[in-house]
Design a protein around this motif. Structure first.
Motif, PDB file in Angstrom:
ATOM      1  N   GLU A 140      61.196  38.758  77.992  1.00  0.00           N
ATOM      2  CA  GLU A 140      61.907  38.387  79.214  1.00  0.00           C
ATOM      3  C   GLU A 140      61.030  37.530  80.126  1.00  0.00           C
ATOM      4  OE1 GLU A 140      64.920  40.142  82.566  1.00  0.00           O
ATOM      5  OE2 GLU A 140      64.446  41.311  80.782  1.00  0.00           O
ATOM      6  N   VAL A 141      59.737  37.861  80.210  1.00  0.00           N
ATOM      7  CA  VAL A 141      58.822  37.021  80.992  1.00  0.00           C
ATOM      8  C   VAL A 141      58.842  35.604  80.432  1.00  0.00           C
ATOM      9  CG1 VAL A 141      56.406  36.601  81.605  1.00  0.00           C
ATOM     10  CG2 VAL A 141      57.338  38.920  81.747  1.00  0.00           C
ATOM     11  N   ARG A 142      58.735  35.486  79.133  1.00  0.00           N
ATOM     12  CA  ARG A 142      58.752  34.138  78.514  1.00  0.00           C
ATOM     13  C   ARG A 142      60.062  33.421  78.799  1.00  0.00           C
ATOM     14  NH1 ARG A 142      55.697  36.122  73.128  1.00  0.00           N
ATOM     15  NH2 ARG A 142      53.617  35.420  73.738  1.00  0.00           N
ATOM     16  N   TRP A 143      61.170  34.131  78.769  1.00  0.00           N
ATOM     17  CA  TRP A 143      62.469  33.516  79.082  1.00  0.00           C
ATOM     18  C   TRP A 143      62.488  33.039  80.536  1.00  0.00           C
ATOM     19  CZ3 TRP A 143      66.132  35.804  82.509  1.00  0.00           C
ATOM     20  CH2 TRP A 143      67.271  35.024  82.682  1.00  0.00           C
ATOM     21  N   LEU A 144      62.010  33.870  81.474  1.00  0.00           N
ATOM     22  CA  LEU A 144      61.980  33.478  82.885  1.00  0.00           C
ATOM     23  C   LEU A 144      61.184  32.196  83.100  1.00  0.00           C
ATOM     24  CD1 LEU A 144      61.416  36.996  84.439  1.00  0.00           C
ATOM     25  CD2 LEU A 144      63.418  35.534  84.849  1.00  0.00           C
ATOM     26  N   LEU A 145      60.163  31.979  82.257  1.00  0.00           N
ATOM     27  CA  LEU A 145      59.317  30.794  82.355  1.00  0.00           C
ATOM     28  C   LEU A 145      59.881  29.593  81.602  1.00  0.00           C
ATOM     29  CD1 LEU A 145      55.838  32.484  81.794  1.00  0.00           C
ATOM     30  CD2 LEU A 145      57.006  32.056  83.950  1.00  0.00           C
ATOM     31  N   GLY A 146      61.007  29.776  80.935  1.00  0.00           N
ATOM     32  CA  GLY A 146      61.603  28.689  80.166  1.00  0.00           C
ATOM     33  C   GLY A 146      60.968  28.509  78.801  1.00  0.00           C
ATOM     34  N   GLN A 147      60.325  29.569  78.271  1.00  0.00           N
ATOM     35  CA  GLN A 147      59.607  29.472  77.004  1.00  0.00           C
ATOM     36  C   GLN A 147      60.270  30.234  75.865  1.00  0.00           C
ATOM     37  OE1 GLN A 147      55.709  30.952  78.010  1.00  0.00           O
ATOM     38  NE2 GLN A 147      55.264  29.240  79.345  1.00  0.00           N
ATOM     39  N   ASP A 203      61.160  28.454  85.473  1.00  0.00           N
ATOM     40  CA  ASP A 203      61.038  27.343  84.531  1.00  0.00           C
ATOM     41  C   ASP A 203      60.358  26.180  85.250  1.00  0.00           C
ATOM     42  OD1 ASP A 203      61.299  25.564  82.475  1.00  0.00           O
ATOM     43  OD2 ASP A 203      63.448  25.272  82.712  1.00  0.00           O
ATOM     44  N   GLY A 204      59.116  25.885  84.902  1.00  0.00           N
ATOM     45  CA  GLY A 204      58.354  24.836  85.564  1.00  0.00           C
ATOM     46  C   GLY A 204      58.405  23.529  84.800  1.00  0.00           C
ATOM     47  N   GLY A 205      57.530  22.625  85.179  1.00  0.00           N
ATOM     48  CA  GLY A 205      57.404  21.380  84.448  1.00  0.00           C
ATOM     49  C   GLY A 205      58.036  20.173  85.094  1.00  0.00           C
ATOM     50  N   SER A 206      58.373  20.282  86.389  1.00  0.00           N
ATOM     51  CA  SER A 206      58.945  19.119  87.069  1.00  0.00           C
ATOM     52  C   SER A 206      58.409  19.070  88.501  1.00  0.00           C
ATOM     53  CB  SER A 206      60.472  19.202  87.077  1.00  0.00           C
ATOM     54  OG  SER A 206      60.897  20.362  87.780  1.00  0.00           O
ATOM     55  N   ALA A 207      58.630  17.940  89.153  1.00  0.00           N
ATOM     56  CA  ALA A 207      58.217  17.822  90.552  1.00  0.00           C
ATOM     57  C   ALA A 207      58.984  18.848  91.374  1.00  0.00           C
ATOM     58  CB  ALA A 207      58.497  16.421  91.070  1.00  0.00           C
ATOM     59  N   SER A 208      58.318  19.429  92.359  1.00  0.00           N
ATOM     60  CA  SER A 208      58.972  20.392  93.229  1.00  0.00           C
ATOM     61  C   SER A 208      60.078  19.710  94.019  1.00  0.00           C
ATOM     62  CB  SER A 208      57.946  21.012  94.179  1.00  0.00           C
ATOM     63  OG  SER A 208      58.575  21.918  95.058  1.00  0.00           O
ATOM     64  N   ALA A 231      54.006  19.985  91.846  1.00  0.00           N
ATOM     65  CA  ALA A 231      54.959  20.305  90.777  1.00  0.00           C
ATOM     66  C   ALA A 231      55.220  21.796  90.696  1.00  0.00           C
ATOM     67  CB  ALA A 231      54.402  19.820  89.434  1.00  0.00           C
ATOM     68  N   ASP A 232      56.404  22.125  90.198  1.00  0.00           N
ATOM     69  CA  ASP A 232      56.713  23.500  89.832  1.00  0.00           C
ATOM     70  C   ASP A 232      56.102  23.726  88.459  1.00  0.00           C
ATOM     71  OD1 ASP A 232      58.146  23.752  92.152  1.00  0.00           O
ATOM     72  OD2 ASP A 232      60.114  23.693  91.207  1.00  0.00           O
ATOM     73  N   VAL A 233      55.309  24.773  88.341  1.00  0.00           N
ATOM     74  CA  VAL A 233      54.626  25.055  87.079  1.00  0.00           C
ATOM     75  C   VAL A 233      54.710  26.540  86.764  1.00  0.00           C
ATOM     76  CG1 VAL A 233      53.001  23.127  87.259  1.00  0.00           C
ATOM     77  CG2 VAL A 233      52.387  25.323  88.219  1.00  0.00           C
ATOM     78  N   SER A 234      54.628  26.856  85.487  1.00  0.00           N
ATOM     79  CA  SER A 234      54.555  28.251  85.063  1.00  0.00           C
ATOM     80  C   SER A 234      53.757  28.298  83.771  1.00  0.00           C
ATOM     81  CB  SER A 234      55.950  28.836  84.860  1.00  0.00           C
ATOM     82  OG  SER A 234      56.688  28.088  83.920  1.00  0.00           O
ATOM     83  N   LEU A 235      52.883  29.287  83.688  1.00  0.00           N
ATOM     84  CA  LEU A 235      52.022  29.400  82.527  1.00  0.00           C
ATOM     85  C   LEU A 235      51.728  30.868  82.254  1.00  0.00           C
ATOM     86  CD1 LEU A 235      50.368  27.753  80.443  1.00  0.00           C
ATOM     87  CD2 LEU A 235      48.465  27.850  82.064  1.00  0.00           C
ATOM     88  N   LEU A 236      51.853  31.252  80.994  1.00  0.00           N
ATOM     89  CA  LEU A 236      51.512  32.592  80.535  1.00  0.00           C
ATOM     90  C   LEU A 236      50.576  32.427  79.349  1.00  0.00           C
ATOM     91  CD1 LEU A 236      52.069  35.708  80.598  1.00  0.00           C
ATOM     92  CD2 LEU A 236      53.849  35.252  78.883  1.00  0.00           C
ATOM     93  N   VAL A 237      49.336  32.899  79.512  1.00  0.00           N
ATOM     94  CA  VAL A 237      48.328  32.772  78.461  1.00  0.00           C
ATOM     95  C   VAL A 237      47.536  34.072  78.375  1.00  0.00           C
ATOM     96  CG1 VAL A 237      48.094  30.260  78.699  1.00  0.00           C
ATOM     97  CG2 VAL A 237      46.604  31.781  80.021  1.00  0.00           C
ATOM     98  N   ARG A 238      46.834  34.237  77.266  1.00  0.00           N
ATOM     99  CA  ARG A 238      45.917  35.364  77.131  1.00  0.00           C
ATOM    100  C   ARG A 238      44.647  35.066  77.922  1.00  0.00           C
ATOM    101  NH1 ARG A 238      47.327  40.408  75.149  1.00  0.00           N
ATOM    102  NH2 ARG A 238      48.689  40.141  73.363  1.00  0.00           N
ATOM    103  N   ALA A 239      44.093  36.072  78.575  1.00  0.00           N
ATOM    104  CA  ALA A 239      42.859  35.925  79.353  1.00  0.00           C
ATOM    105  C   ALA A 239      41.672  36.098  78.410  1.00  0.00           C
ATOM    106  CB  ALA A 239      42.835  36.933  80.488  1.00  0.00           C
ATOM    107  N   THR A 240      41.483  35.140  77.517  1.00  0.00           N
ATOM    108  CA  THR A 240      40.458  35.252  76.477  1.00  0.00           C
ATOM    109  C   THR A 240      39.039  35.206  77.030  1.00  0.00           C
ATOM    110  OG1 THR A 240      40.563  32.873  76.080  1.00  0.00           O
ATOM    111  CG2 THR A 240      41.932  34.274  74.682  1.00  0.00           C
ATOM    112  N   ASP A 241      38.835  34.548  78.166  1.00  0.00           N
ATOM    113  CA  ASP A 241      37.490  34.424  78.741  1.00  0.00           C
ATOM    114  C   ASP A 241      37.060  35.645  79.553  1.00  0.00           C
ATOM    115  OD1 ASP A 241      37.214  31.948  77.613  1.00  0.00           O
ATOM    116  OD2 ASP A 241      37.899  30.891  79.398  1.00  0.00           O
ATOM    117  N   ARG A 242      37.963  36.586  79.767  1.00  0.00           N
ATOM    118  CA  ARG A 242      37.622  37.796  80.510  1.00  0.00           C
ATOM    119  C   ARG A 242      38.319  39.016  79.907  1.00  0.00           C
ATOM    120  NH1 ARG A 242      41.822  38.316  84.165  1.00  0.00           N
ATOM    121  NH2 ARG A 242      42.925  36.384  84.550  1.00  0.00           N
ATOM    122  N   PRO A 243      37.883  39.387  78.707  1.00  0.00           N
ATOM    123  CA  PRO A 243      38.506  40.540  78.047  1.00  0.00           C
ATOM    124  C   PRO A 243      38.237  41.840  78.811  1.00  0.00           C
ATOM    125  CG  PRO A 243      36.555  39.857  76.849  1.00  0.00           C
ATOM    126  CD  PRO A 243      36.782  38.840  77.933  1.00  0.00           C
TER     127      PRO A 243
END
Length: 158
Positions: A24-31, A54-59, A65-77
């Motif tokens: 659902e988080v991924r859906w909310l982000l448009g992914q 859903d980001g990826g365009s000018a506000s 811009a409106d942006v959204s990103l979901l990633v793993r925090a690999t640099d701070r486990p």
């Protein structure tokens, strides 16, 4: 003219976030595709669900811009080696959608591990800024009001 809100949210979600929630988080982000029964808000009372972050365009109403990103925090486990999900959202919200958007924010924050400051909301007409502060019972919108003269720190770009 309608008011708009500039919403910024930055939180960590647990590494073992259940798949229905992650989907659902991924859906909310448009992914991702919409879940069968979205749980992030009472969508039917708002005319049906939509991808609120859903980001990826000018506000629409703010610089940038409106942006959204979901990633793993690999640099701070975490101590156990697991990697949290790092979520950042910046989006323009129409005043008519503000209530349901804040319901979605509340749903996200119930799953988040971040405590304390998690973002802000800025009003387009008044320029008022309110901080989003997460605590064990939910979250608060805290007004930012300067006491007396604001302290300015000059910054040289040279």
């Amino acid at each position: 003219m309608s008011d708009h809100y500039d919403l910024f949210l930055a939180v960590d979600l647990p590494p073992d976030l259940p798949e229905p929630v992650l989907g659902e988080v991924r859906w909310l982000l448009g992914q991702a595709d919409m879940p069968t029964e979205p749980k992030s808000a009472d969508w039917e009372s708002w005319g049906g669900p939509w991808q609120a972050f859903d980001g990826g365009s000018a506000s629409h109403s703010f610089d940038g811009a409106d942006v959204s990103l979901l990633v793993r925090a690999t640099d701070r486990p975490n101590r156990d080696g697991s990697e949290a999900w790092a979520l950042t959202v910046r989006t323009c919200v129409h005043e008519d959608d503000f209530g349901v958007t804040m319901d979605v924010v509340g749903w996200l924050l119930r799953h988040a591990t971040t405590r304390g400051w998690v973002g802000f909301v800025r009003d387009s007409s008044l320029g008022q800024v309110r901080h989003l502060v997460r605590h064990e019972d939910g979250f608060d919108l805290v007004d930012v009001r300067p006491a007396g003269q604001p302290q300015r720190v000059p910054w040289s770009s040279r």
